[in-house]
Design a protein around this motif. Structure first.
Motif, mmCIF file in Angstrom:
data_model
loop_
_atom_site.group_PDB
_atom_site.id
_atom_site.type_symbol
_atom_site.label_atom_id
_atom_site.label_comp_id
_atom_site.label_asym_id
_atom_site.label_seq_id
_atom_site.Cartn_x
_atom_site.Cartn_y
_atom_site.Cartn_z
ATOM 1 N N ILE A 211 -6.124 0.465 -2.332
ATOM 2 C CA ILE A 211 -5.986 1.363 -1.129
ATOM 3 C C ILE A 211 -4.741 2.409 -1.157
ATOM 4 O O ILE A 211 -4.850 3.632 -0.923
ATOM 5 N N LEU B 10 -13.706 -0.647 -0.453
ATOM 6 C CA LEU B 10 -13.218 -1.865 -0.793
ATOM 7 C C LEU B 10 -13.489 -3.145 0.133
ATOM 8 O O LEU B 10 -12.992 -4.057 0.025
ATOM 9 N N ARG C 24 -6.829 -5.436 -3.466
ATOM 10 C CA ARG C 24 -7.641 -4.350 -2.702
ATOM 11 C C ARG C 24 -6.749 -3.239 -1.982
ATOM 12 O O ARG C 24 -6.782 -2.198 -1.806
ATOM 13 N N VAL C 25 -5.507 -4.125 -1.305
ATOM 14 C CA VAL C 25 -4.293 -3.229 -0.666
ATOM 15 C C VAL C 25 -3.837 -2.323 -1.707
ATOM 16 O O VAL C 25 -3.744 -1.101 -1.482
ATOM 17 N N SER D 59 -5.037 2.846 8.372
ATOM 18 C CA SER D 59 -4.797 4.114 8.170
ATOM 19 C C SER D 59 -3.560 4.580 8.884
ATOM 20 O O SER D 59 -2.381 5.294 8.454
ATOM 21 N N GLY E 13 -10.975 4.806 1.241
ATOM 22 C CA GLY E 13 -10.659 3.909 0.109
ATOM 23 C C GLY E 13 -10.896 2.612 0.751
ATOM 24 O O GLY E 13 -11.294 1.618 0.010
ATOM 25 N N ALA E 14 -10.359 2.157 1.886
ATOM 26 C CA ALA E 14 -10.660 0.859 2.652
ATOM 27 C C ALA E 14 -12.223 0.497 2.652
ATOM 28 O O ALA E 14 -12.440 -0.490 2.368
ATOM 29 N N ALA F 21 -10.364 -0.327 8.981
ATOM 30 C CA ALA F 21 -9.878 0.641 7.918
ATOM 31 C C ALA F 21 -9.103 1.840 8.720
ATOM 32 O O ALA F 21 -8.214 2.078 8.052
ATOM 33 N N GLN G 143 -4.822 6.547 -1.369
ATOM 34 C CA GLN G 143 -4.115 7.213 -0.512
ATOM 35 C C GLN G 143 -3.447 8.524 -1.320
ATOM 36 O O GLN G 143 -3.215 9.460 -0.691
ATOM 37 N N ALA H 7 0.867 -1.317 0.268
ATOM 38 C CA ALA H 7 0.116 -0.122 -0.056
ATOM 39 C C ALA H 7 0.847 1.108 -0.031
ATOM 40 O O ALA H 7 0.419 2.490 -0.452
ATOM 41 N N THR I 280 -7.290 7.136 2.872
ATOM 42 C CA THR I 280 -6.974 5.754 3.059
ATOM 43 C C THR I 280 -8.281 5.070 3.563
ATOM 44 O O THR I 280 -8.561 3.799 3.337
#
Length: 269
Positions: free
Chosen positions: A152, A177, A148-149, A188, A173-174, A184, A156, A90, A170
């Motif tokens: 994210i 997803l 998905r990572v 972050s 976004g998490a 989440a 970010q 990430a 972050t």
């Protein structure tokens, strides 16, 4: 108290309060420079250094997690390996895009109007995302799939626009997803460590000669660091409990009100 040290304490409080909330610490520091009328360029390296106090707060609060992951890595534990892998993966988009756009980002950092608009747009985005998210499948950082990572990590990077908020981008976004709220938020926090260390190192390499100007010495940096650390300690614990119960809407409305207020004030100056 001397006005200089009042500014040091105020900036330390602003950094500690806003670094891990989805409201943009950089944006608030830019607006603070406009509101208080001090020379932001003089305090630029100070602001970079006190971010490290906020990072230390994460390390102190979550030291058991980091210790468990470190011991797990020594045993080649799959969960610990995935935890570290997810943080590093990430982080990579921020490295690549940050290096490529560094000069452009510096230009944006001089614009309080960009901050104000980003606060409002980001607040509206949070409200929309809060209404739309339904499924929350991933309840641990190590459980988040690699694809998905990566998503994210790219989301970010939106926070390179001042006022967007690294933690806000972050976390939102998490959530979109499929990551659960508390996870989440903690993702972050943990992702802030390599991201902020990397950004601080880049700034030090480029502008290290400005580290202690005549106006901002090591005593000011130390005081700002300590204030940022203490405030961030309190904020992180409170924030995790709040979002677990009430979500992120309160921060969205704060962003919208603060952004509109800043736009009105900037237009009337």
């Amino acid at each position: 108290m001397d006005m200089h040290y009042l500014t040091v304490i105020l900036l330390g409080i602003v950094e500690g309060l806003t670094e891990f909330l989805p409201v943009s610490s950089t944006g608030h520091l830019i607006l603070a420079s406009e509101l208080l009328g001090y020379d932001a360029s003089v305090w630029a390296m100070f602001n970079v250094m006190i971010q490290l106090g906020a990072i230390l707060a994460v390390v102190v609060l979550y030291w058991r997690t980091f210790w468990a992951v470190a011991m797990g890595l020594l045993r080649l534990d799959p969960v610990s390996i995935r935890f570290v892998r997810n943080l590093l993966v990430a982080f990579i988009p921020a490295v690549v895009i940050g290096l490529a756009l560094h000069d452009y980002i510096d230009t944006l950092l001089g614009s309080p109007r960009v901050v104000a608009v980003a606060l409002v747009v980001g607040g509206v985005a949070i409200l929309v995302i809060e209404r739309l998210i339904r499924e929350q499948r991933f309840h641990g950082i190590a459980d988040i799939p690699l694809v998905r990572v990566i998503g994210i990590g790219f989301i970010q990077c939106l926070a390179m626009v001042p006022g967007v908020s690294r933690s806000g981008a972050t976390i939102m976004g998490a959530l979109t997803l499929g990551v659960e709220r508390r996870t989440a938020a903690e993702f972050s926090f943990f992702l802030a460590i390599p991201t902020m260390l990397g950004a601080s190192t880049l700034e030090l390499l480029k502008k290290g000669d400005q580290l202690t100007s005549a106006q901002v010495g090591w005593d000011s940096i130390a005081l700002g660091f300590i204030v940022s650390f203490i405030v961030a300690l309190l904020v992180i614990k409170w924030f995790v409990g709040l979002v677990s119960r009430h979500g992120f809407a309160p921060f969205a409305w704060y962003r919208i009100i603060a952004g509109i207020g800043a736009l009105v004030w900037l237009s009337l100056r």
